[in-house]
Design an enzyme around this catalytic site. Structure first.
Site, PDB file in Angstrom:
ATOM      1  N   HIS A 467       0.831  -1.206   0.000  1.00 28.32           N
ATOM      2  CA  HIS A 467       0.000   0.000   0.000  1.00 28.32           C
ATOM      3  C   HIS A 467       0.870   1.263   0.000  1.00 28.32           C
ATOM      4  CE1 HIS A 467      -3.703   2.287   1.133  1.00 28.32           C
ATOM      5  NE2 HIS A 467      -2.794   3.116   1.619  1.00 28.32           N
ATOM      6  N   GLU A 468       1.772   1.338   0.958  1.00 25.92           N
ATOM      7  CA  GLU A 468       2.609   2.545   1.059  1.00 25.92           C
ATOM      8  C   GLU A 468       3.516   2.667  -0.157  1.00 25.92           C
ATOM      9  OE1 GLU A 468       1.611   4.613   3.034  1.00 25.92           O
ATOM     10  OE2 GLU A 468       0.456   3.282   4.319  1.00 25.92           O
TER      11      GLU A 468
HETATM   12 ZN   LIG Z   1      -3.077   5.190   1.829  1.00 23.21          ZN
END
Ligand SMILES: [Zn+2]
Length: 676
Positions: A467-468
């Site tokens: 995600h990051e």
């Molecule tokens: Zn996010």
């Protein structure tokens, strides 16, 4: 005294010279940085020359380069490597910074120049990016009242002051109510069902309060596992009711009137600025555009998710019946879900972890980025970091062109806040024909290595890293002229697309096979485990979706109409929840009085964006599934229409360029198993 923050960063890639920066440098740097920016702004505002895009809008865009750099170094450290001194400085400089930004929006000469350009913008021959920047600058003035007559301006200031006081009070009350409650247990039997780690934490809570036994609180790390595992139904009920009754007890911390006041002030403010409602005001700068689109969107998903939710509810009721429970209540939900999950999947985190050694997962993330976007990553050791644990990478394309610096800070330590985030030490822009590349950072709090074992990630940590990293790609691949439109500077309901999209690769065999290898035996993750991961990710999706939608609809109900007739918060809420209720109402409870997201934080008229982003990422990934998850052409489109473009054009336009159509809800409903 020489202040490294105020000098040109004469370092490799002009990265921040962390080892030279001392805490005492920050405040003088902020003061000097603000002064420099102010002088430049005065020059722009008082320029005798006729306003042009360059001498006004572009000049304004680049006038706080130094200050932005100081701010990003400082506030990133305040999150990742803070201490009392830094927190104290933050207290002192934050009001200075908000005063500075008020000075800009209240500067009439400056606004006159911006307005003049805005009025003739069709004649200016602007590129789409310049047009976007002019709009954005203009809106930043008028959305703060620059167009209003003087007495209305005063009214707006008064409303803003009231609103910030009310929001603060709202938060203080929720916090006070959270801290005021504790469930003090002294009999070992009452802990039945709780895992050892939860019991230990409860014992520690008690010790800190000088009490015998165990203490459960309303803080999430204490509350959530108790609701999940505690066998004693009465105790679950007691805790759940306490949780739902926060700031709804007619005591001095009650938030009912505050909720009404906030809703009314927001509405007044929006009307004063010429909008139909607060939601209309907010959504003007969102991909969703208006409240009608949001409610249609939410109701469509609700309609599709409701049958699944009802089925899941019956499933849980069935299990609960074996314990003699005839009516499933709110405090039974997590508990029986957890039981059912165990029965269905028996997916033990410990079995998965050996396949996710941190170094392997990072290598996988990099390899996937190479396959998709032709990026190369080289770990480098010759630039400064703020902590020895921070890794640094030089990112290039396949021709060796410099793309970005990537910082990665993986493990928890004192002075680092919880959670995971992507951030920027330096943005991207083009100035004097030079494309100045970004410095991006990802910060996480992953399981640390021990003396005998490397860092082995839980699957949740794996998806967090993806995600990051998806956000980081948005930052690293940024390729625009103006920094305020670059990278992740996009409409708020569009920003989670790159991050959530990238998570999808974690569930694909072809991708997992690149990196999910046992840290000791090098054996690939078994297919059976991948299947379990996939199936369990949709577990209770119906009920979960209906719950999320109910919050989104409540948020829209509060903010898309004139709230002046609402007299009773609880009654209003009951009406709002009437299509989303699965459980019997609990009369002692109220959601709105502690709904901090929308009454304290920045999510007002924005709660829908969680689901909105899921729809976008599912719809976008459907194209990868159709063409191949490493299809170069699909990746190229995503890169050049989304990742590189930042906020330079309307997100719907960019999305359609990538996807060839508007997003629709079907892909998400299908992925979530909600579509037959
Ligand atoms: Zn996010």
């Amino acid at each position: 005294m020489k202040n490294p923050l105020l000098e040109k960063f004469n370092t490799l890639y002009s990265s921040a010279p962390f080892s030279k920066i001392k805490n005492e440098h920050f405040k003088p740097a902020f003061i000097a940085g603000i002064k420099i920016s102010k002088e430049e702004i005065d020059q722009i505002a008082n320029n005798k020359a006729v306003p042009t895009f360059e001498n006004t809008i572009a000049a304004l865009e680049f006038c706080s380069e130094k200050l932005d750099r100081i701010s990003s170094v400082f506030f990133n450290l305040n999150s990742a490597e803070t201490n009392d001194e830094i927190q104290q400085i933050a207290q002192e400089v934050s009001p200075m910074l908000s005063e500075f930004s008020n000075d800009i929006t209240l500067n009439e000469e400056l606004f006159n120049r911006v307005q003049l350009l805005y009025d003739i913008k069709d004649e200016l021959n602007l590129t789409p990016e310049q047009d976007m920047l002019l709009n954005k600058k203009y809106k930043s003035f008028v959305r703060n009242g620059a167009n209003l007559e003087i007495h209305k301006k005063d009214e707006l200031r008064k409303i803003d002051t009231e609103l910030s006081k009310l929001k603060l009070k709202f938060g203080e009350h929720v916090l006070a109510e959270t801290n005021a409650f504790e469930l003090h247990l002294t009999i070992k039997n009452e802990l039945a069902g709780l895992p050892e780690s939860v019991i230990e934490a409860a014992a520690l809570n008690a010790k800190q309060k000088n009490k015998e036994g165990w203490v459960i609180t309303l803080d999430y790390p204490s509350y959530v596992p108790f609701m999940m595992y505690a066998e004693d139904r009465n105790l679950r009920k007691k805790l759940a009711i306490a949780f739902g009754a926060k700031a709804f007890k007619n005591n001095k911390y009650d938030n009912q009137q505050i909720v009404l006041d906030i809703a009314n002030y927001r509405h007044k403010r929006a009307v004063l600025l010429g909008y139909k409602s607060h939601a209309h005001f907010v959504l003007e700068e969102r991909m969703a555009e208006n409240p009608e689109n949001v409610t249609t969107f939410l109701n469509d998903i609700l309609e599709k998710a409701t049958p699944a939710a009802k089925k899941e509810f019956d499933q849980l009721s069935e299990i609960a019946k074996k314990d003699g429970i005839t009516q499933l209540e709110k405090w039974d939900s997590s508990y029986y879900s957890e039981k059912l999950k165990k029965e269905l999947f028996d997916l033990e985190e410990e079995k998965l972890k050996p396949y996710f050694k941190l170094e392997n997962v990072i290598a996988g993330v990099f390899e996937i980025s190479t396959k998709l976007y032709d990026l190369q990553f080289e770990e480098i050791y010759n630039i400064d970091t703020y902590n020895k644990d921070v890794k640094t990478y030089k990112v290039t394309d396949t021709s060796g062109n410099f793309i970005a610096i990537l910082y990665a800070d993986f493990f928890p330590r004192p002075g680092k806040r919880n959670g995971a985030w992507m951030t920027t030490f330096k943005g991207q822009w083009v100035k004097d024909e030079e494309n100045s590349r970004p410095h991006i950072s990802i910060v996480c709090n992953f399981t640390k290595p021990t003396e005998t074992k490397p860092s082995l990630l839980t699957f949740n940590e794996v998806t967090t890293l993806f995600h990051e990293f998806g956000h980081a790609l948005h930052g690293m691949l940024a390729n625009t002229i103006y920094p305020s439109l670059s990278g992740t500077n996009v409409y708020w309901d569009f920003v989670e697309l790159p991050s959530q999209l990238f998570e999808n690769w974690c569930y694909q065999k072809e991708a997992l096979n690149l990196f999910a290898k046992h840290f000791e035996t090098n054996e690939l993750i078994p297919m059976e485990l991948i299947d379990k991961i996939k199936k369990s990710s949709n577990f209770m999706e119906g009920m979960h979706t209906v719950r999320q939608i109910s919050f989104g609809l409540l948020d829209m109900d509060w903010h898309s109409k004139n709230p002046s007739d609402i007299k009773n918060v609880k009654e209003f809420e009951l009406t709002s929840f009437k299509n989303t209720n699965l459980f019997p109402d609990v009369k002692e409870n109220c959601m709105s009085t502690s709904f901090s997201h929308i009454f304290q934080g920045g999510y007002s008229a924005g709660y829908y964006s969680y689901k909105w982003a899921e729809v976008l990422d599912a719809d976008a990934f459907a194209l990868f599934l159709e063409k191949g998850i490493f299809d170069k052409e699909t990746a190229r489109k995503f890169k050049s229409f989304v990742l590189e473009k930042g906020g330079t054009e309307n997100p719907m336009k960019l999305y359609k360029l990538f996807r060839g159509k508007k997003p629709d809800n079907a892909a998400l409903l299908k992925r979530a198993g909600l579509l037959k």
